[in-house]
Structure formats: structure tokens, C-alpha cells
Design a protein around this motif. Structure first.
Motif, short mmCIF file in Angstrom:
data_model
loop_
_atom_site.label_atom_id
_atom_site.label_comp_id
_atom_site.label_asym_id
_atom_site.label_seq_id
_atom_site.Cartn_x
_atom_site.Cartn_y
_atom_site.Cartn_z
N UNK A 179 -2.13 -2.81 10.54
CA UNK A 179 -2.69 -1.54 10.06
C UNK A 179 -3.98 -1.78 9.28
N UNK A 180 -4.55 -0.70 8.82
CA UNK A 180 -5.82 -0.74 8.11
C UNK A 180 -5.82 -1.62 6.87
N UNK A 181 -4.67 -1.67 6.19
CA UNK A 181 -4.59 -2.43 4.95
C UNK A 181 -4.81 -3.91 5.20
N UNK A 182 -4.54 -4.37 6.44
CA UNK A 182 -4.71 -5.78 6.77
C UNK A 182 -6.16 -6.23 6.58
N UNK A 183 -7.12 -5.29 6.74
CA UNK A 183 -8.53 -5.66 6.57
C UNK A 183 -8.84 -6.10 5.15
N UNK A 184 -7.99 -5.67 4.22
CA UNK A 184 -8.25 -5.99 2.81
C UNK A 184 -7.80 -7.39 2.45
N UNK A 185 -7.03 -8.03 3.33
CA UNK A 185 -6.54 -9.38 3.04
C UNK A 185 -5.74 -9.37 1.75
N UNK A 186 -5.99 -10.36 0.88
CA UNK A 186 -5.22 -10.48 -0.37
C UNK A 186 -5.34 -9.24 -1.25
N UNK A 187 -6.43 -8.48 -1.09
CA UNK A 187 -6.61 -7.28 -1.92
C UNK A 187 -5.55 -6.22 -1.61
N UNK A 188 -4.81 -6.38 -0.53
CA UNK A 188 -3.79 -5.37 -0.21
C UNK A 188 -2.52 -5.56 -1.03
N UNK A 189 -2.33 -6.74 -1.61
CA UNK A 189 -1.14 -6.98 -2.44
C UNK A 189 -1.19 -6.11 -3.70
N UNK A 190 0.03 -5.77 -4.19
CA UNK A 190 0.06 -5.02 -5.45
C UNK A 190 0.05 -3.52 -5.26
N UNK A 191 0.14 -3.07 -4.02
CA UNK A 191 0.17 -1.63 -3.74
C UNK A 191 1.31 -1.34 -2.78
N UNK A 192 1.99 -0.21 -2.98
CA UNK A 192 3.01 0.21 -2.02
C UNK A 192 2.35 0.55 -0.69
N UNK A 193 3.05 0.30 0.41
CA UNK A 193 2.55 0.72 1.72
C UNK A 193 2.81 2.21 1.91
N UNK A 194 1.78 2.99 2.20
CA UNK A 194 1.97 4.45 2.30
C UNK A 194 3.01 4.85 3.34
N UNK A 195 2.98 4.18 4.50
CA UNK A 195 3.93 4.52 5.56
C UNK A 195 5.36 4.17 5.18
N UNK A 196 5.53 3.14 4.36
CA UNK A 196 6.86 2.79 3.87
C UNK A 196 7.35 3.89 2.92
N UNK A 197 6.44 4.43 2.14
CA UNK A 197 6.83 5.48 1.19
C UNK A 197 7.18 6.77 1.94
N UNK A 198 6.38 7.14 2.94
CA UNK A 198 6.71 8.37 3.67
C UNK A 198 8.01 8.17 4.46
N UNK A 199 8.23 6.95 4.93
CA UNK A 199 9.50 6.68 5.63
C UNK A 199 10.67 6.81 4.67
N UNK A 200 10.48 6.31 3.45
CA UNK A 200 11.53 6.50 2.45
C UNK A 200 11.82 7.98 2.23
N UNK A 201 10.77 8.80 2.12
CA UNK A 201 10.99 10.24 1.92
C UNK A 201 11.83 10.82 3.06
N UNK A 202 11.56 10.35 4.27
CA UNK A 202 12.30 10.84 5.43
C UNK A 202 13.79 10.50 5.30
N UNK A 203 14.08 9.25 4.91
CA UNK A 203 15.48 8.84 4.79
C UNK A 203 16.15 9.47 3.56
N UNK A 204 15.39 9.63 2.51
CA UNK A 204 15.91 10.30 1.33
C UNK A 204 16.34 11.72 1.70
N UNK A 205 15.49 12.40 2.48
CA UNK A 205 15.82 13.77 2.90
C UNK A 205 17.08 13.77 3.76
#
Ligand SMILES: Nc1ncnc2c1ncn2[C@@H]1O[C@H](COP(=O)(O)OP(=O)(O)O)[C@@H](O)[C@H]1O
Ligand SMILES: Nc1ncnc2c1ncn2[C@@H]1O[C@H](COP(=O)(O)OP(=O)(O)O)[C@@H](O)[C@H]1O
Ligand SMILES: [Mg+2]
Ligand SMILES: [Mg+2]
Ligand SMILES: [Mg+2]
Ligand SMILES: [Mg+2]
Lengths: 332, 210, 332, 210
Positions: free
Chosen positions: D172-198
Motif C-alpha cells: 500500500x501507499x504507506x510502504x513508500x514511507x519506509x521506516x517513517x510508516x512505523x508508529x502509526x495505526x494502519x487506516x485499513x486495519x482500523x476501518x476493518x476493526x470498525x466492521x468487526x466491532x459492528x
């Protein structure tokens, strides 16, 4: 404050010119030792020569319009500062082939005076010179008590149409006549949402609130004639077109060309959104739009904003607008 | 009391220093009601003028004036270039072949300069331009004649400059602003004041008051 | 915060499309009910059709390149968001004349997946489809462990060259082969000084200090691969070119085309200043620059910044690059 | 304990509400390591999905799932559109003709969905994508089988989401950031969580825990 791709603020015009000449060696040459760019094949024999110019910072104006079917030469001043008479005179020398030279001047005190002095010097040398002053900006009152309206994006139509007639071999009188016709029939008005920063000044040309815009803006980062709350694209387009129509007074059924000009930082996407409304209004008024130009034609460094230009067309102007042109920024 | 080649050169160099010091101030004034380049333009032109004079061994006031005119014409650009250039060109015409100028000869030169500025720029007194300094200064010098006090002239010039503040501009870029141009000094009036201030200081320094 | 010439943030793509169609009725038509713009004369008989697309916000990409000698159609997604498979399929239907369709895709996960699904649907209908994935951005590491390099401004050269071959009547295989050759020989790298604001988001894509820049930026307002202190135009140009040359490894004497692409808010003046240095470096390395393109070709809304693209040319590519093209944003 | 058409519709509508509420939050997460549109994309797609289901009298889980899939495929765009779309398309295949699904049948559908997501996006566990939520959740459901607690599943899904934070993105797009992508939640993981939470909330509400 100033984020620019430059080296030294004082060298921007020089380095831009070098970059242009490197990029377009088939089209442009620089008159040695000057800030004048002329057609590769200048002077063109048997052809009236056209020179335009003014301050830099309006790119692609004016060097972008140098080439077959448009300008023979462009004289580049410092950023937003009219070029000096000696430079303009060098330009005249470089393009004159004996058939005379038309100077296309935007109506600013500085440009008028510098071009006038150059014309006087050229005439003293026996070169036939005529001047055309473009004053399409309806934001500014035009009366004998003022300096009159400014010249803005409509100038590009003068380059195109007078250039096309010159390319056909017309005389200086003829070329001047058609340029005058364009000036009579072209009107513009602009607006901006952000100021711009002249490199040598290093700070924005004016301050403006987060929710404000300037209506009736020129192309030199100067404040407009009126500051108001930022409105929707439709409202802005309506306002600009209304002023232009009020002044130009086209009749239903008239033909016209439209230019939606970006001032520098406004994405093409937004210019098309403006155009959507403009074309709807013109359709309502039963104005027949023959040709439309959406893009950056006469900019003001990195200002965000646009201008709307309307040129009333008759058969002669239509034909010349459609005639071939081969320049960096206008190809037909 | 008379201007000679050395004093002329000192005048222009002093004017240049004053303009360089106030480059940002002049641009700032122009930013308010113009396009923000007046300081940049004047600084570029006067630096060139001062530099050209520095090497010059000429004592002919006409020739010196002509050099300043050409420097300004070819370096300033914009509206102020042709106007200041024309002013010095006209003064050069009056002083041609002279290596001294009396106050009377100064007033003749200034009168021609003012005519030149008005012919070129078509502005009248009260249009909120440099004319609002040049024309009264020229008259003041002519009226006072041999009784001219440089210190008084300087104060007078500054007053004329200040008077441009409330005016609404009728010429130049500021005219586009209409009523919004009121309440700001005219940049060209301010740079013109600097020029006359430098003249007064140069004359005072060399000759004392009167 | 957001100063834009728009009406409703959610309608920008719709209104832009309407504005484009109004402005260029001789060139473009919209496939009814879709965000697909195709050549006025589509489907063109006996010609392989080319489709490009992606998120909006990169104007003039991609609809600006629809026309004779370049693309047959452009599929426009929401701002910075890949279009959906159903839209792409509509595009394929509208341009396919039976000789097959080439899909030009920039290497982003979203684009790849949406175009792949559309291609599967088209193939299921018996339409011959080939895909070319452009990945010119050397800022991003290209390894099997990553998603590979991004596609940025170099994509425009693929449109031009593959489009020229298709216009000559070549087969889908042939057009695909030359597109692959361009992809192999084109490299780019970009930088930005300011973020951009997606209308529907209403806030800038990233925060950046007054004296900072992002190097290795894409075209979606995403942060770059490295943040550093804002440098001079010469230093920036040197850095971008060095990365491109390191990867492309042209030999002295090689021919090339150069593109200095503005990201949206950077004045042409600054792009030429960048080009001055770029052309000096290439001259030093004895790279023969055959053609130069300076302007906005693939933007990122109103970002301030630029990218530098180098395309290594052989005789075939040179000829196709020079072939006629008649589109809004590229005329030859 | 079983999912039926009504519960399915409630699930998707609840997911939609959750996503609309968190639209800005999801875009904010995407702004940090992507292009800032994930909330906009998901909100556009789930609004459409919820709306299409609202009118639907269908009770066939396969048909309902297919409707959601088509809504997401044609409205989301970007990377998440084809991925969520494929997931529901695969689930539709498993549930075709069924108007009830047991936990076992849910686990079969989730397994196919995960396979679809991985086939389409070529991401593996640990690449910092939505796979990091979908795959463990699918396994958790399969393992717990009839002993599944919806409350536990919800907590588990949230843990998986949180685990994406330290990871470096490989897809995904975050891969372009390399090490700078660490330390942040993945947006798609969060929306997937919302789906399962629902999903968990819907099931809990209707059937009590277990
Ligand atoms: N028509 C005119 N007559 C006399 N002075 C003028 C005229 N137009 C402008 N000026 C003077 O020029 C000054 C502006 O000069 P400058 O900023 O250097 O040029 P520009 O206006 O071209 O940017 C004004 O402040 C004013 O004093
Ligand atoms: N190859 C992939 N496999 C699985 N999930 C992916 C992949 N690429 C991206 N994603 C997911 O998609 C999300 C981003 O979606 P979105 O922002 O809507 O699309 P885009 O990246 O095109 O802007 C990421 O947070 C990630 O969870
Ligand atoms: Mg100026
Ligand atoms: Mg000025
Ligand atoms: Mg996206
Ligand atoms: Mg995203």
C-alpha cells in the motif's frame, strides 16, 4: 515565509532566461547581453515584427508566445517591473526586417513610459514603429481622470490575432488596425485568494484573511479593487462574467472566445469548475462560444486566483484566432 | 552655495546610501498601494548611478547628470525609471558644458526636470505622485533664490512628501485602488524626498547653511 | 484554511468534467452517466485504443491527453482515489473498436487492483486487453519486498509514445511492447515545499516547517521519502538528477528527453530555473537532450514543487515522441 | 447465535454509522502514512451499501453480501475499494442461497474473504494492512467455533488493529514511507476493526453473548 525554487532572488530573471533558451533552442534565441528573447529565425523577412514585454513573473507571458504566428520578440523586465527603454530598443533592432514593428504594451504607467521612450529612440533611427496599448481589465474605471484600465490576460489574444495577420504579410497599418479591433472587443476581470511574493522583496504582496478574497485584481500582486468574503466558484464566476458583460455588452447571438486564466497556484481542476459556470451563463445569454482556453496564460507568480476574459469575434478575428501558431505556450 | 562636480557626485552617492538604507521601507510603502518594488527598483538604479560616477573624472555637470540619467533609465525600469531618468536628462540639458551651478541655475534645471516628469507621466500636482514633491520643491528653490536655506528646503520637501498621505491617487499603479489609496504615503514622493534631503545635506555640509 | 475555487467539496470531479466538456466539445465527449472522457471520434476504427486514468487532481493528466496521437479515453476517479472497476469497464467499452485496448496504469496498489478487476471483466466479455504499469519514481525502492516504484510524470511519455504507435495502426502487442520500452527507459524524481489540500478532506496533506522541504514526493500529497532543509534550486536540481541518473545509468552520448514538471503552485519561472541546472548537468555528462518539456504535466493539486523526468531515447522512441499529437495539453 | 438477513442488514448499517462518525479520524490516520482519503473513501462506499440494503427485501445472505460488494466496488475506489469489495464478493459466494449462517459458516466465509483480499492485494500478515485484522479474526472465529464470544472477538480484533502501529508498512501507499510508516495505526486495519466491532455488537445485541 518565501518557499521558492530559486538560487539568488536577484538572479531569477537571468536564470529563467537561461533555462528557457536551454529548453527551447529550436524556438528561441537571446539577443546577446540583453533580456530579450526573439524567434530563432528573427528578423523574418518581409514581415511586420511584433514585440511584447513587461515585467517578468507572468510566465508563459510573454516569451512563451514568441514564434511563428505570434510574437517576434519578448522583452523581459525584472519581476513585475517594466523593462527599460534600452532593452526594448535592442528588441526592436533584433526583430525589425524593414516592414515596421508593432509594440504590444499593457496599460501600466511604467510600461507605457518605457516603451514610449524606446519607440522615440527607434523612430529617431528611422525605424517605423507603432504601439498598441491593451486595457482589458474592467475592474478598473476607465476615465480621463484615471490612468485607465489595466492590461491583463486579454493581451494574449492581441498577440495571437495581430501575430496571425502579420504572419500573412500584412502591413504595419493593417496589423495595428486588427490589434486595435481586438483591444476594443476584449474584456477581462480577475480575482485572487492569496498574494504572491516577489523574490527580491521576500514577503507577500499583501495580507489577507483566511476567509477573504480580492476581487478586481491585476497581475502584479497588487490588492484588488474590493475585498470580500470568499465565495463559491459559481458566485465568483457569476460576478466576474457580469462585470465583463456589463462593459462589453455583446448582443444575443454574438460570437466570442473565452479564456479562463489561472494566476499561478490555482489547479486546472478549479479553472474548469469556474468555466462550467461561465459557459452556462454565456449559453443563457445566447453568446456563441467559438473557442475556449482554460489554463495559465498570464500569471502573477504563485497567486491563487483566476481571471475571465471574453473576446467578441467577427469573421476576421475568428479566422485569425484559428490560424496556425507555433510557440511554446500556444500551438494551433 | 554653488554646486560643482564633486558636490554633485557626493549628492548622488549620499542619495544612493539613503535609498539603500531605506530600500525595504520604500518597497513596504509600495506594497501598500502599488506592487511592492519601488525600493528594489530605486536601489538597483541608484547603485548603478553611484557606481558609474565613482570612476568618472568628469567635472561637467551636464555630463555627470547625463550619466545618472542613463543609469536610471537602463536600470530602474517600472514607472519610476523613466521619470527619474527624464528628470536627470532634462537637468543635463540645462547644465550642459557647466562645471558650476548657482541656486538660480539649480532652479532652472529643476523646472525643466518637473516639466519632463509631467510631460512623460502626465500627472498633475495632487495626483499623489513624485510630482507632489518635485514641483513644490522646484518652486521653493526658484522663489527663495539666493536666500535659499538648505535646511528649510529639506523641511519643506519633507512636508510635501507628508502631504501625499491623505490624497487619493490619480496616476500610477496606486490609482487602481481608488479610495483605498488614501492614508498611505506615495512611495515615489518619499524617494524623491530622500533625493532632495541628500542634496540639502551635501550642500549644507560643504558650504554651511546659505 | 482551504482556499479553493469550488462549490461543494464532494462535487469537484463532476463539475470539473462538465467544465472540460463545455470547454472542449470538439475534442472530448463524456460517456453518459460515467466519469469517463473519450475522444470525440471514439471508438476509432482499426486502431488499438489506449486508456489511462487514476485519481483526479493531477490535471492536465489524464483527460488533457485524450485525442489523436495519444489517449482514446481517460477514466477519472475521485481526487487522488483510483477509479472503480465499473467505470474503467465503461471506458473500455467506449473506446474498443475490436483491435484491443491498452490500459496505462500508474503503479499504486489501488490503481493496479481496480484496473485489474476491470481487465478481468473485459476479458470475460471477450475484449482483448493488455496492461502496462508505469513505475518511474526512483525515490521509492524497487524490490520484491515492496510495492515497487510509483508511477509519476513519466507516465505522460508512455501516453505520447504508445499513442503515436497506436495511431499508426500497430497491433496491441506492438503498442504494448513500445509502452514497455518507455517504462524501462524513463525515470523521475520529485520534491515539494508545501502540502496540498484534498477538497473533501479540507485540510493540508501534511505539516511542514517554513524552511523545510520533502524530497522524493509522489503526486498524491503524501509525504516524501526524506525531509530536509529547503535548499537552493541548483542543489535541488542536482539531487533529483543525480538520483535519476544513478538509476537510469545512461552512457555518454546517449539521447534523452527531459521533463521538468510543476506540481501545481510552482511558477514556470522556477521550473525554468531548475531546468537551467538540469541542462547544465546533462551537458556535463554528455547526454544529448533531444527535446525538453517544462510545465505542468502531472500535478498534485496546488502543491509547490517539481519533478524531473529523464527518458532515454532510441530512434524509434524519438520518432514517436515527435509524431503529431492533438490533445488539449499536448500538441505537436 | 446465527446470522440472518435482518442481522446482516443491521450489521452493515451499524458499520456505516461507525464509519461515518469516524470518517475524519480514518482520513487523519491515512494522512499520516497515506494520502488522507481512507475515511472519505469508506464513508462514500458504506453509505451506498447501507442505502442499497435499506430498500432490499432480500433475506438471502449471498445476495445481500453481493449488494454490499458491488456498492463498495463501485463507490470506494482506491486500494480499499477492491479489497473490501472482494472480501464481500467472496463471502457472497460462500453464503449463496443461505438465509442463515452459523458461526462455522461465518468462519468459512471469512476464510474465503481473507484469501480474496490476499490474492487481490498480495499482502501477507505483518505487512501493516487490513490483512493484519482480517486474517487473525478469521482464525479466531474458526478456532473458537461454537464457543465464540462476540465480546472477546471484539477485544481481539482491536488488539490486532493496535498491533499494526509499530510495524513498518510493506504494502500500500504507506510502504513508500519506509521506516517513517512505523508508529502509526494502519487506516485499513482500523476501518476493518470498525466492521468487526459492528458485527460483534449486532450479534451481541440480538442474541446475547454466545
Ligand atoms: N504618471 C506618473 N507621474 C509621476 N509619477 C508617477 C506616475 N506614475 C507613477 N509615478 C511614481 O512612481 C512611483 C512608483 O514607482 P515604481 O514602484 O518604481 O514603479 P511601478 O509603479 O511601475 O512599480 C509612484 O509612487 C509615483 O510616485
Ligand atoms: N496490498 C494491500 N493489501 C491489503 N490491504 C491493503 C493493500 N494496500 C492497501 N491496503 C489497505 O488499504 C488502506 C488504504 O486504503 P485507502 O486509503 O482507501 O486507499 P488508497 O491507499 O488507494 O488511498 C491501507 O490502510 C491498507 O489497510
Ligand atoms: Mg513595478
Ligand atoms: Mg512599484
Ligand atoms: Mg487514495
Ligand atoms: Mg488513502
Amino acid at each position: 515565509m518565501m518557499k521558492k525554487l530559486i538560487n539568488h532572488p536577484e538572479n531569477v530573471v537571468q536564470e529563467m532566461i537561461e533555462g528557457m533558451v536551454h529548453a527551447h533552442p529550436q524556438r528561441l534565441k537571446r539577443v546577446p547581453g540583453t533580456n530579450v528573447l526573439v524567434r530563432r529565425d528573427a528578423p523574418v523577412r518581409g514581415k511586420v515584427a511584433l514585440i511584447s514585454g513587461g515585467g517578468s513573473g507572468h510566465e508563459p507571458s510573454h516569451a512563451g508566445y514568441v514564434g511563428a504566428g505570434m510574437l517576434d520578440g519578448a522583452v523581459l523586465g525584472e519581476v513585475f517591473t517594466s523593462p527599460t527603454p534600452d532593452q526594448i530598443l535592442e528588441g526592436i533592432h533584433a526583430v525589425n526586417s524593414g516592414k515596421g514593428v508593432l509594440l504590444i504594451i499593457k496599460n501600466y504607467t511604467g510600461d507605457i513610459m518605457n516603451f514610449e521612450m524606446a519607440a522615440e529612440l527607434a523612430e529617431a533611427e528611422g525605424i517605423e514603429v507603432k504601439k498598441i496599448v491593451v486595457n482589458d481589465d474592467v475592474a478598473v474605471e476607465d476615465s480621463t481622470y484615471t490612468t485607465g484600465r489595466r492590461g491583463i490576460a486579454g493581451t494574449v489574444f492581441v498577440h495571437k490575432i495581430a501575430g496571425a495577420l502579420a504572419e500573412k504579410g500584412a502591413s504595419l497599418e493593417e496589423v495595428h488596425r486588427v490589434a486595435e479591433k481586438v483591444v476594443k472587443q476584449v474584456r477581462s476581470m480577475g480575482m485572487a485568494m492569496t498574494p504572491c511574493t516577489v523574490p527580491a522583496a521576500g514577503r507577500p504582496s499583501f495580507e489577507i484573511g483566511e476567509h477573504e478574497m480580492e476581487i478586481g485584481i491585476g497581475i502584479h500582486g497588487e490588492p484588488g479593487t474590493e475585498r470580500s468574503r470568499l465565495a463559491s466558484a459559481d458566485d465568483i464566476a457569476s460576478k466576474l462574467v457580469a462585470h465583463v458583460l456589463d462593459d462589453l455588452k455583446p448582443a444575443p447571438g454574438d460570437k466570442a472566445a473565452v479564456m479562463i486564466n489561472g494566476l499561478g497556484a490555482t489547479p486546472l481542476m478549479e479553472l474548469y469548475i469556474i468555466h462550467k459556470k461561465v459557459s452556462e451563463i454565456l449559453a443563457e445569454k445566447n453568446i456563441q462560444v467559438i473557442d475556449t482556453f482554460v489554463g495559465e496564460y498570464m500569471t502573477s507568480l504563485e497567486m491563487a486566483g483566476c481571471s475571465v476574459t471574453l473576446l467578441k469575434l467577427d469573421d476576421e478575428l475568428t479566422e485569425l484566432l484559428n490560424a496556425p501558431a507555433d510557440t511554446i505556450a500556444w500551438k494551433k | 552655495m554653488t554646486l560643482d562636480g564633486t558636490k554633485f557626485v557626493n549628492w548622488i552617492r549620499r542619495a544612493n546610501r539613503r535609498i539603500q538604507e531605506n530600500k525595504d521601507y520604500l518597497s513596504e510603502l509600495d506594497r501598500a498601494i502599488g506592487d511592492g518594488d519601488h525600493g528594489i527598483n530605486m536601489a538597483r538604479g541608484f547603485a548603478e548611478a553611484a557606481q558609474r560616477l565613482t570612476g568618472s573624472a568628469d567635472q561637467d555637470l551636464g555630463a555627470l547628470c547625463q550619466q545618472v540619467a542613463m543609469a536610471l533609465l537602463s536600470k530602474v525600469g517600472g514607472a519610476s525609471g523613466p521619470l527619474f531618468g527624464t528628470a536627470f536628462l532634462k537637468m543635463a540639458g540645462v547644465w550642459k558644458g557647466k562645471d558650476h551651478a548657482s541656486v538660480h541655475e539649480l532652479s532652472l534645471a529643476l523646472r525643466e526636470a518637473v516639466n519632463g516628469i509631467k510631460m512623460r507621466g502626465k500627472a498633475e500636482l495632487g495626483d499623489k505622485t513624485m510630482v507632489d514633491v518635485w514641483e513644490p520643491v522646484s518652486r521653493f528653490v526658484a522663489e527663495k533664490a539666493e536666500h535659499l536655506s538648505w535646511r528649510e528646503l529639506c523641511v519643506f520637501a519633507e512636508e510635501q512628501m507628508d502631504k501625499t498621505k491623505p490624497l487619493q491617487a490619480k496616476k500610477g499603479r496606486a490609482a487602481y485602488l481608488g479610495p483605498r489609496s488614501s492614508g498611505h504615503l506615495d512611495p515615489g514622493a518619499v524617494s524623491s524626498f530622500f533625493l532632495f534631503e541628500a542634496l540639502c545635506e551635501t550642500m549644507e555640509e560643504s558650504g554651511g547653511d546659505r
